[in-house]
Write an enzyme that holds these catalytic residues in place. Structure first.
Site, PDB file in Angstrom:
ATOM      1  N   CYS A   1       0.832  -1.201   0.000  1.00  0.00           N
ATOM      2  CA  CYS A   1       0.000   0.000   0.000  1.00  0.00           C
ATOM      3  C   CYS A   1       0.874   1.261   0.000  1.00  0.00           C
ATOM      4  CB  CYS A   1      -0.906   0.005   1.222  1.00  0.00           C
ATOM      5  SG  CYS A   1       0.014   0.131   2.768  1.00  0.00           S
TER       6      CYS A   1
ATOM      7  N   ALA B   1       3.059   1.688   2.995  1.00  0.00           N
ATOM      8  CA  ALA B   1       4.253   0.834   2.927  1.00  0.00           C
ATOM      9  C   ALA B   1       5.347   1.519   2.103  1.00  0.00           C
ATOM     10  CB  ALA B   1       3.911  -0.522   2.310  1.00  0.00           C
TER      11      ALA B   1
ATOM     12  N   ARG C   1      12.044  -4.532   6.650  1.00  0.00           N
ATOM     13  CA  ARG C   1      12.990  -4.271   5.564  1.00  0.00           C
ATOM     14  C   ARG C   1      14.394  -4.210   6.137  1.00  0.00           C
ATOM     15  NH1 ARG C   1      13.750   0.568   2.617  1.00  0.00           N
ATOM     16  NH2 ARG C   1      13.886   0.460   0.377  1.00  0.00           N
TER      17      ARG C   1
ATOM     18  N   HIS D   1       5.959   6.231  -2.433  1.00  0.00           N
ATOM     19  CA  HIS D   1       7.283   6.747  -2.801  1.00  0.00           C
ATOM     20  C   HIS D   1       7.156   8.217  -3.195  1.00  0.00           C
ATOM     21  CE1 HIS D   1       8.144   2.436  -4.520  1.00  0.00           C
ATOM     22  NE2 HIS D   1       8.309   2.467  -3.219  1.00  0.00           N
TER      23      HIS D   1
HETATM   24 FE1  CFM Z   1      13.244   0.356  -5.436  1.00  0.00          FE
HETATM   25 FE2  CFM Z   1      12.721  -1.998  -5.653  1.00  0.00          FE
HETATM   26 FE3  CFM Z   1      11.297  -0.375  -4.087  1.00  0.00          FE
HETATM   27 FE4  CFM Z   1      13.827  -1.028  -3.443  1.00  0.00          FE
HETATM   28 FE5  CFM Z   1      13.004  -3.043  -1.802  1.00  0.00          FE
HETATM   29 FE6  CFM Z   1      11.896  -3.938  -4.061  1.00  0.00          FE
HETATM   30 FE7  CFM Z   1      10.476  -2.402  -2.469  1.00  0.00          FE
HETATM   31 MO1  CFM Z   1      11.113  -4.826  -1.715  1.00  0.00          MO
HETATM   32  S1  CFM Z   1      14.676  -1.316  -5.352  1.00  0.00           S
HETATM   33  S2  CFM Z   1      12.791   0.835  -3.364  1.00  0.00           S
HETATM   34  S3  CFM Z   1      14.823  -1.835  -1.661  1.00  0.00           S
HETATM   35  S4  CFM Z   1      11.388  -0.510  -6.205  1.00  0.00           S
HETATM   36  S5  CFM Z   1      13.171  -4.943  -2.675  1.00  0.00           S
HETATM   37  S6  CFM Z   1      12.446  -4.010  -6.268  1.00  0.00           S
HETATM   38  S7  CFM Z   1       9.846  -4.113  -3.520  1.00  0.00           S
HETATM   39  S8  CFM Z   1      11.301  -2.842  -0.551  1.00  0.00           S
HETATM   40  S9  CFM Z   1       9.458  -0.522  -2.889  1.00  0.00           S
END
Ligand code: CFM
Length: 541
Positions: A56, A59, A90, A191
């Protein structure tokens, strides 16, 4: 086995018409080596009822981008479940340094307002204000983040007002993130919300310019299993000043100074491209797409960086370090390569790793036959050129775009950040991915599949049909493949191994992959659906 449309159609057969139509748009098979990437549907809603691997917006904001900032306490404003399940999941490691002593590292804490039924009915603002006071009294952090969970948006708590009053009371930044889980179709929305707040509230507030040479910030690297430290080791040896990794092992103090960077590096494009672009608009800072996953990819990235700075000593040291590292790791890598060579894999991870890890797997002689993302956007598959053609929808409009203008005092053109003339910069920009990302499609081979927002059923079907030797994925789909007798490695947490980045990381990764491939355990498994009369077979006795 080659992949054909037939296999995809076969997989789609059980779907109702509407679902089939929708899901087909999320799957692409590469038709020819030189083919332009067909449009893939991405960053749209998962069909209700389908078991997706997505997370979500909360997250993406709390767990991914701001959680790793070590000297700020992050409060989860909401019922305890969201805080509890996002606690320490994480592996973004942090260590103390001159700026951040051990007593100021809070990344392992889970702080929640623990909203109860009566708080939901009467509002949680007073409770939040009290929580902030408590956090200041107990920890005296350099700053506080407050992340909203779904109910907070629904009841309309004014977190911004509470944060502002708290800032006046305590004299430290208190930043409210309206990252309610439902704010987007996946964690990707979180993000963007985190990027906006970091840009508006922290970046640029530092007043002490860097005096070192070749100051770089590594954006979109989260130090999972120590990746960031391995990258920093190489870059420091070459002569760069790695001022901060965003946000793995980062601190509020470091992020404040981002505007003093000579060059921003972007590892994970998905999670941090907003800051990279906003920095370019506001301060003129150029950004370079890098990839430190894979030996050859790392070498390419180090050379691209040297090209950007166009400095003879930096270029010389780049080659010295490459040669030194290769001499050190090649024998070990060769040993594991013999085991891995010729094997196939699936790579299904969040929004960037399914691309990056293909380089490392190629170093080992392996090929990814199915690759996909949970929450990437079209540009992560097709390249940034498609951005102007991406349609906004009701979900993407939920997240504000910051409309920035060049900073009057600090803006300088990109070439000046690198100490180059305009002509030099333009020549270099044509050679290296400055401000550009080509997406995953070019690395896929003909007949191979790209899939967006894969679900449990499709993952299982593709493993059954294509029989990969190894599945790279996350904890939710790991056990699907285990039960089918196919080993799997988590590319989110590395199954508690790592680092996997850079030269040392490549060897550790190769060892882990070779281990997974040679273990006889998978051949001894009888999956539950093959057991007779519901009894476990003798291999389980
Ligand atoms: Fe970038 Fe990723 Fe992500 Fe990531 Fe991660 Fe991920 Fe993630 Mo899991 S590199 S920041 S450190 S998009 S492994 S492939 S899914 S936490 S949101």
């Amino acid at each position: 086995m080659t992949v054909t449309e037939v296999h995809i159609d076969e997989m789609m057969t059980p779907y109702p018409d509407k679902v089939r139509k929708n899901r087909k748009k999320h799957i692409i098979i590469k038709s020819a080596e030189s083919a332009a990437c067909p449009q893939i549907e991405a960053n749209t809603r998962t069909i209700p009822g389908i078991i997706s691997q997505r997370g979500c917006a909360y997250a993406g904001c709390k767990g991914v981008v701001i959680g790793p900032i070590k000297d700020m306490v992050t409060i989860t404003h909401g019922p305890i479940g969201c805080g509890y399940y996002s606690w320490g999941t994480r592996r973004n490691k942090a260590r103390s340094d001159d700026r951040t002593p051990p007593e100021k590292i809070y990344t392992n804490l889970c702080v929640s307002t623990d909203m109860q039924e009566s708080d939901i009915v009467f509002g949680g603002e007073k409770k939040l204000a009290k929580m902030i006071d408590e956090v200041v009294a107990i920890f005296s952090p350099r700053g506080i983040n407050i992340c909203a969970t779904c109910p907070i948006g629904l009841i309309g708590d004014d977190m911004g007002a509470v944060a502002k009053e708290a800032e006046e009371r305590h004299g430290i930044p208190v930043i409210a993130y309206n990252c309610e889980g439902y704010k987007g179709v996946s964690q990707s929305a979180g993000h963007h919300i985190a990027n906006n707040n970091l840009m508006e509230r922290i970046i640029g507030s530092g007043t002490d310019p860097r005096t070192e040479e070749f100051v770089i910030y590594l954006l979109g690297e989260y130090n999972i299993g120590g990746d960031g430290w391995e990258i920093e080791r190489m870059l420091t040896d070459i002569g760069y000043t790695v001022n901060c990794i965003l946000t793995g092992d980062s601190s509020y103090e470091e992020i404040k100074d981002l505007h003093f960077a000579d060059l921003n590096l972007v590892q994970c494009h998905r999670s941090i491209n907003y800051i990279a672009e906003m920095m370019k608009t506001k301060y003129g800072t150029p950004w370079l797409k890098v990839n430190f996953i894979g030996v050859n990819a790392t070498i390419q990235t180090l050379r691209d960086m040297a090209t950007c700075f166009n400095n003879p000593e930096l270029t010389r040291m780049t080659e010295v370090v490459i040669e030194r590292e290769l001499a050190r790791i090649t024998p070990a890598l060769e040993k594991f390569r013999k085991i891995c060579n010729g094997k196939t894999a699936f790579a299904y991870v969040g929004g960037s790793r399914s691309h990056h890890y293909q380089y490392l797997l190629r170093d080992l002689g392996m090929e990814v036959i199915v690759a996909g993302y949970e929450f990437a956007h079209r540009d992560d598959y097709e390249g940034r050129d498609v951005i102007p053609t991406i349609k906004t929808d009701a979900d993407s409009k939920n997240i504000p775009e910051l409309h920035l203008t060049p900073d009057e005092a600090l803006y300088q053109e990109a070439h000046l950040h690198l100490g180059l003339s305009k002509e030099q910069y333009d020549t270099i920009a044509a050679q290296v991915p400055l401000g550009d990302y080509e997406g995953m499609y070019p690395i896929m081979r003909v007949g191979r599949i790209m899939v967006d927002d894969v679900n449990h059923y499709e993952a299982e079907e593709m493993i059954r049909q294509l029989k990969p030797d190894l599945v790279f994925s996350g904890v939710r789909d790991k056990y699907i493949s285990h039960k089918m007798g196919v080993p799997s490695k988590q590319l989110h947490s590395y199954d508690y191994s790592g680092p996997y980045a850079g030269f040392n990381g490549a060897v550790i990764f190769a060892r882990d992959v070779a281990d997974a491939l040679v273990t006889p355990a998978w051949k001894l498994i009888t999956p539950p659906w093959e057991e007779k009369n519901g009894n476990r077979s003798d291999s389980d006795a």
